[in-house]
Design an enzyme around this catalytic site. Structure first.
Site, PDB file in Angstrom:
ATOM      1  N   GLU A  97       0.801  -1.234   0.000  1.00  0.00           N
ATOM      2  CA  GLU A  97       0.000   0.000   0.000  1.00  0.00           C
ATOM      3  C   GLU A  97       0.833   1.283   0.000  1.00  0.00           C
ATOM      4  O   GLU A  97       0.595   2.196   0.793  1.00  0.00           O
ATOM      5  CB  GLU A  97      -0.968  -0.016   1.196  1.00  0.00           C
ATOM      6  CG  GLU A  97      -1.850  -1.258   1.195  1.00  0.00           C
ATOM      7  CD  GLU A  97      -2.703  -1.416   2.452  1.00  0.00           C
ATOM      8  OE1 GLU A  97      -2.661  -0.547   3.328  1.00  0.00           O
ATOM      9  OE2 GLU A  97      -3.414  -2.419   2.551  1.00  0.00           O
ATOM     10  N   ASN A 119       1.986  -5.199  -3.140  1.00  0.00           N
ATOM     11  CA  ASN A 119       0.579  -5.507  -2.840  1.00  0.00           C
ATOM     12  C   ASN A 119      -0.191  -4.218  -2.538  1.00  0.00           C
ATOM     13  O   ASN A 119       0.286  -3.364  -1.786  1.00  0.00           O
ATOM     14  CB  ASN A 119       0.566  -6.418  -1.599  1.00  0.00           C
ATOM     15  CG  ASN A 119      -0.790  -7.005  -1.277  1.00  0.00           C
ATOM     16  OD1 ASN A 119      -1.441  -7.587  -2.145  1.00  0.00           O
ATOM     17  ND2 ASN A 119      -1.218  -6.876  -0.026  1.00  0.00           N
ATOM     18  N   HIS A 164     -10.599  -5.897  -1.809  1.00  0.00           N
ATOM     19  CA  HIS A 164     -11.596  -5.660  -0.762  1.00  0.00           C
ATOM     20  C   HIS A 164     -12.759  -4.927  -1.438  1.00  0.00           C
ATOM     21  O   HIS A 164     -12.670  -3.731  -1.712  1.00  0.00           O
ATOM     22  CB  HIS A 164     -11.013  -4.801   0.362  1.00  0.00           C
ATOM     23  CG  HIS A 164      -9.949  -5.510   1.137  1.00  0.00           C
ATOM     24  ND1 HIS A 164     -10.223  -6.588   1.950  1.00  0.00           N
ATOM     25  CD2 HIS A 164      -8.610  -5.308   1.221  1.00  0.00           C
ATOM     26  CE1 HIS A 164      -9.105  -7.014   2.508  1.00  0.00           C
ATOM     27  NE2 HIS A 164      -8.108  -6.262   2.074  1.00  0.00           N
ATOM     28  N   GLU A 197      -6.420 -10.565  -1.001  1.00  0.00           N
ATOM     29  CA  GLU A 197      -7.213 -10.271   0.202  1.00  0.00           C
ATOM     30  C   GLU A 197      -8.704 -10.170  -0.101  1.00  0.00           C
ATOM     31  O   GLU A 197      -9.418  -9.345   0.471  1.00  0.00           O
ATOM     32  CB  GLU A 197      -6.717  -8.964   0.853  1.00  0.00           C
ATOM     33  CG  GLU A 197      -5.235  -8.966   1.160  1.00  0.00           C
ATOM     34  CD  GLU A 197      -4.743  -7.740   1.925  1.00  0.00           C
ATOM     35  OE1 GLU A 197      -5.567  -6.974   2.444  1.00  0.00           O
ATOM     36  OE2 GLU A 197      -3.514  -7.564   2.001  1.00  0.00           O
ATOM     37  N   ASP A 213     -12.480 -10.035  -0.222  1.00  0.00           N
ATOM     38  CA  ASP A 213     -13.715 -10.152   0.558  1.00  0.00           C
ATOM     39  C   ASP A 213     -14.715  -9.163  -0.027  1.00  0.00           C
ATOM     40  O   ASP A 213     -14.327  -8.231  -0.741  1.00  0.00           O
ATOM     41  CB  ASP A 213     -13.527  -9.980   2.081  1.00  0.00           C
ATOM     42  CG  ASP A 213     -12.788  -8.726   2.502  1.00  0.00           C
ATOM     43  OD1 ASP A 213     -12.790  -7.731   1.750  1.00  0.00           O
ATOM     44  OD2 ASP A 213     -12.215  -8.716   3.608  1.00  0.00           O
TER      45      ASP A 213
HETATM   46  O1  G3I Z   1      -3.486  -7.843  18.982  1.00  0.00           O
HETATM   47  C1  G3I Z   1      -4.005  -6.636  19.564  1.00  0.00           C
HETATM   48  C2  G3I Z   1      -4.470  -6.892  20.950  1.00  0.00           C
HETATM   49  O2  G3I Z   1      -3.359  -7.241  21.744  1.00  0.00           O
HETATM   50  C3  G3I Z   1      -5.159  -5.629  21.474  1.00  0.00           C
HETATM   51  O3  G3I Z   1      -5.677  -5.882  22.743  1.00  0.00           O
HETATM   52  C4  G3I Z   1      -6.290  -5.196  20.546  1.00  0.00           C
HETATM   53  C5  G3I Z   1      -6.953  -3.915  20.988  1.00  0.00           C
HETATM   54  O4  G3I Z   1      -7.455  -3.171  19.914  1.00  0.00           O
HETATM   55  O5  G3I Z   1      -5.741  -4.977  19.277  1.00  0.00           O
HETATM   56  C6  G3I Z   1      -5.145  -6.150  18.709  1.00  0.00           C
HETATM   57  O6  G3I Z   1      -4.595  -5.794  17.499  1.00  0.00           O
HETATM   58  C7  G3I Z   1      -5.488  -5.593  16.434  1.00  0.00           C
HETATM   59  C8  G3I Z   1      -5.110  -6.544  15.316  1.00  0.00           C
HETATM   60  O7  G3I Z   1      -5.875  -6.287  14.178  1.00  0.00           O
HETATM   61  C9  G3I Z   1      -5.314  -8.013  15.709  1.00  0.00           C
HETATM   62  O8  G3I Z   1      -6.639  -8.273  15.943  1.00  0.00           O
HETATM   63  C10 G3I Z   1      -5.351  -4.153  15.951  1.00  0.00           C
HETATM   64  O9  G3I Z   1      -5.854  -3.266  16.946  1.00  0.00           O
HETATM   65  C11 G3I Z   1      -6.099  -3.962  14.672  1.00  0.00           C
HETATM   66  O10 G3I Z   1      -5.819  -2.672  14.159  1.00  0.00           O
HETATM   67  C12 G3I Z   1      -5.657  -4.990  13.664  1.00  0.00           C
HETATM   68  O11 G3I Z   1      -6.389  -4.819  12.498  1.00  0.00           O
HETATM   69  C13 G3I Z   1      -5.821  -5.394  11.334  1.00  0.00           C
HETATM   70  C14 G3I Z   1      -5.549  -4.324  10.301  1.00  0.00           C
HETATM   71  O12 G3I Z   1      -5.029  -4.930   9.122  1.00  0.00           O
HETATM   72  C15 G3I Z   1      -4.531  -3.323  10.831  1.00  0.00           C
HETATM   73  O13 G3I Z   1      -4.260  -2.355   9.949  1.00  0.00           O
HETATM   74  C16 G3I Z   1      -6.794  -6.422  10.790  1.00  0.00           C
HETATM   75  O14 G3I Z   1      -6.930  -7.498  11.699  1.00  0.00           O
HETATM   76  C17 G3I Z   1      -6.282  -6.949   9.439  1.00  0.00           C
HETATM   77  O15 G3I Z   1      -7.268  -7.735   8.851  1.00  0.00           O
HETATM   78  C18 G3I Z   1      -5.958  -5.791   8.511  1.00  0.00           C
HETATM   79  O16 G3I Z   1      -5.422  -6.330   7.342  1.00  0.00           O
HETATM   80  C19 G3I Z   1      -5.145  -5.399   6.280  1.00  0.00           C
HETATM   81  C20 G3I Z   1      -3.974  -5.957   5.497  1.00  0.00           C
HETATM   82  O17 G3I Z   1      -2.895  -6.230   6.364  1.00  0.00           O
HETATM   83  C21 G3I Z   1      -3.557  -5.026   4.386  1.00  0.00           C
HETATM   84  N1  G3I Z   1      -4.679  -4.700   3.519  1.00  0.00           N
HETATM   85  C22 G3I Z   1      -5.888  -4.235   4.206  1.00  0.00           C
HETATM   86  C23 G3I Z   1      -6.313  -5.204   5.297  1.00  0.00           C
HETATM   87  C24 G3I Z   1      -7.599  -4.762   5.954  1.00  0.00           C
HETATM   88  O18 G3I Z   1      -7.428  -3.545   6.629  1.00  0.00           O
END
Ligand code: G3I
Length: 346
Positions: A149, A195, A231, A260, A262
Site C-alpha cells: 500500500e 501488494n 476488498h 485479500e 472479501d
Molecule cells: O493484537 C491486539 C491486541 O493485543 C489488542 O488488545 C487489541 C486492541 O485493539 O488490538 C489487537 O490488534 C489488532 C489486530 O488487528 C489483531 O486483531 C489491531 O488493533 C487492529 O488494528 C488490527 O487490524 C488489522 C488491520 O489490518 C490493521 O491495519 C486487521 O486485523 C487486518 O485484517 C488488517 O489487514 C489489512 C492488510 O494487512 C492489508 N490490507 C488491508 C487489510 C484490511 O485492513
C-alpha cells in the site's frame, strides 16, 4: 454384452466419470492454482476453524502475525512464535505460505513510530528487519508481500515513515526498490510481490504501480508479481477493466495474485445478511475469480479470512460484514459455491 445395462456398458467403454471436486482445495489443485486464506494463529486451536482451513485451502497467510509491530515489538525483540504457528500448521497440512508484509505504513511498533530516528537510522532498522524476518522463514515462505500500500488513490506516493517522513533516505520509488533488493538477498528463491488495494482496475493508482513495475523489470529489480487485494463491495462491476489491468501486468512477465478478497454487505445487529445480497456477493466472487483464472500468470486466489466469525470488516466498517465464503458456523455460503464453480476445470 447383449443383456448388459447401458450405464454399465458406458462404464466399461469410457471408464468411471471423473468425480467433480467438492472442496476449493481439490478444485484449485486440479487446476494448478493456489487457493488461500489469511488466518490467525489464535484461532487454530478451534477444531472447526483448523479443519475448514486445512480442507479448503492449499495456501495460508498470517493476517497480522508477520507485520512489523507484531513480529518485532522491540529493537532487539522478535516475537516469532505466533507466525511460526501458522507456518507449522501449513507444513503439517501441505499448504504453501505467503508472507505479509515487510514494509507498510500501519502496524509499525511504537519503538519505531515514537523513536524520532534519522533517515540513516531508519535505513539500518528496515534493512535489519527485512533481512532477519526473511532469513527466519528462508525456504518456508514461497512469496512475500514486500511492500504494501505505498501509493495514494491519485497515483502519488504515500507519505510514510519509510518513504519520506523522514524515510530511509531514498526518494521516489527507490525505497521500494531497496526493500525488494534486501528481501531478495535474504532469500533469492522467494517470489517478491508489491501488494495494494483499489488498484485492481485501470485507474491512477494501478497506472503508477504498472509504471513502477515496468521500470523495475527493465532494470532487473527483483520484483516477481503484483498482489491485487480486492476488498470489494456489492457495487463492484468493473471486471473488464480488471482483466485489462491483469493483462498488462502479465505482459510484463509478472505474476498476479488475488491476495485479500472479501465482499462486504450490509448486516443487521447480529451480523445477518439478506439472501439477495448473499447472491449478489457470490456474483462478485465469481467474476473476480474468473478474471484471474483467464490468465495463467494469475496464480493464486486468496480471501482475507474465510469465516464471517472472524473478519476485520465489522470492526472497521460498522453496519457491514458477512464478507467471506463461510458463515459464522462454517457453513459454505453462495460465495463459496461461486468460487468452487469458477475453479472447477471446464
Ligand atoms: O493484537 C491486539 C491486541 O493485543 C489488542 O488488545 C487489541 C486492541 O485493539 O488490538 C489487537 O490488534 C489488532 C489486530 O488487528 C489483531 O486483531 C489491531 O488493533 C487492529 O488494528 C488490527 O487490524 C488489522 C488491520 O489490518 C490493521 O491495519 C486487521 O486485523 C487486518 O485484517 C488488517 O489487514 C489489512 C492488510 O494487512 C492489508 N490490507 C488491508 C487489510 C484490511 O485492513
Amino acid at each position: 454384452m447383449k443383456n448388459t445395462c447401458p450405464l454399465l456398458l458406458a462404464l466399461i467403454v469410457i471408464g468411471p466419470m471423473p468425480v467433480s471436486p467438492q472442496t476449493l482445495r481439490e478444485a484449485a489443485n486440479q487446476r494448478g492454482v493456489k487457493i488461500g486464506a489469511a488466518i490467525a494463529p489464535a484461532h487454530l486451536g478451534e477444531t472447526e476453524y483448523a479443519a475448514t482451513a486445512a480442507r479448503e485451502f492449499n495456501q495460508v497467510e498470517p493476517e497480522n502475525a508477520m507485520k512489523f509491530g507484531p513480529i518485532q515489538p522491540g529493537p532487539q525483540t522478535f516475537n516469532w512464535a505466533p507466525a511460526d504457528v501458522v507456518v507449522a500448521f501449513a507444513q503439517q497440512h501441505g499448504m504453501a505460505v505467503r508472507g505479509h508484509n515487510l514494509v507498510w505504513h500501519r502496524q509499525n511498533p511504537g519503538w519505531i513510530t515514537s523513536g524520532h530516528f534519522t533517515a540513516d537510522q531508519l535505513h539500518s532498522i528496515l534493512q535489519d528487519h527485512i533481512t532477519k524476518v526473511v532469513i527466519h522463514y528462508h525456504g518456508q515462505i514461497y512469496a512475500w508481500d514486500v511492500v504494501n500500500e505505498a501509493f495514494n488513490a491519485d497515483g502519488t506516493l504515500r507519505s510514510t515513515i519509510w518513504a519520506d517522513s523522514p524515510g530511509i533516505g531514498m526518494s521516489g520509488t527507490a525505497y521500494i526498490e531497496q526493500a525488494f533488493r534486501w528481501a531478495h538477498a535474504a532469500d533469492p528463491k522467494a517470489l517478491l510481490f508489491y501488494n495494494d488495494y483499489d488498484a485492481e482496475v485501470m485507474n491512477a493508482k494501478s497506472d503508477s504501480i504498472y509504471r513502477m513495475a515496468k521500470d523495475f523489470k527493465a532494470r532487473g529489480v527483483p520484483l516477481d508479481g503484483i498482489g491485487l487485494q480486492m476488498h470489494f463491495k456489492l457495487d463492484e462491476t468493473r471486471f473488464a477493466s480488471m482483466e485489462a489491468n491483469i493483462k498488462r501486468i502479465a505482459e510484463l512477465g509478472l505474476q498476479v495474485q488475488i491476495t485479500e478478497l472479501d465482499v462486504r454487505i450490509p448486516v443487521g445487529p447480529s451480523g445477518e445478511a439478506s439472501a439477495a445480497d448473499l447472491r449478489r456477493q457470490a456474483d462478485v466472487y465469481r467474476n473476480a475469480a474468473e478474471a484471474c483464472l483467464k490468465f495463467p500468470q494469475c496464480t493464486a486466489i486468496q480471501t482475507w479470512g474465510f469465516t464471517d466469525k472472524y473478519s476485520w470488516i465489522p470492526h472497521e466498517d460498522p453496519g457491514f460484514g458477512a464478507g467471506l465464503e463461510f458463515d459464522t458456523n462454517y457453513r459454505p455460503k453462495p460465495a463459496f459455491y461461486a468460487l468452487l464453480d469458477a475453479l472447477r476445470t471446464r
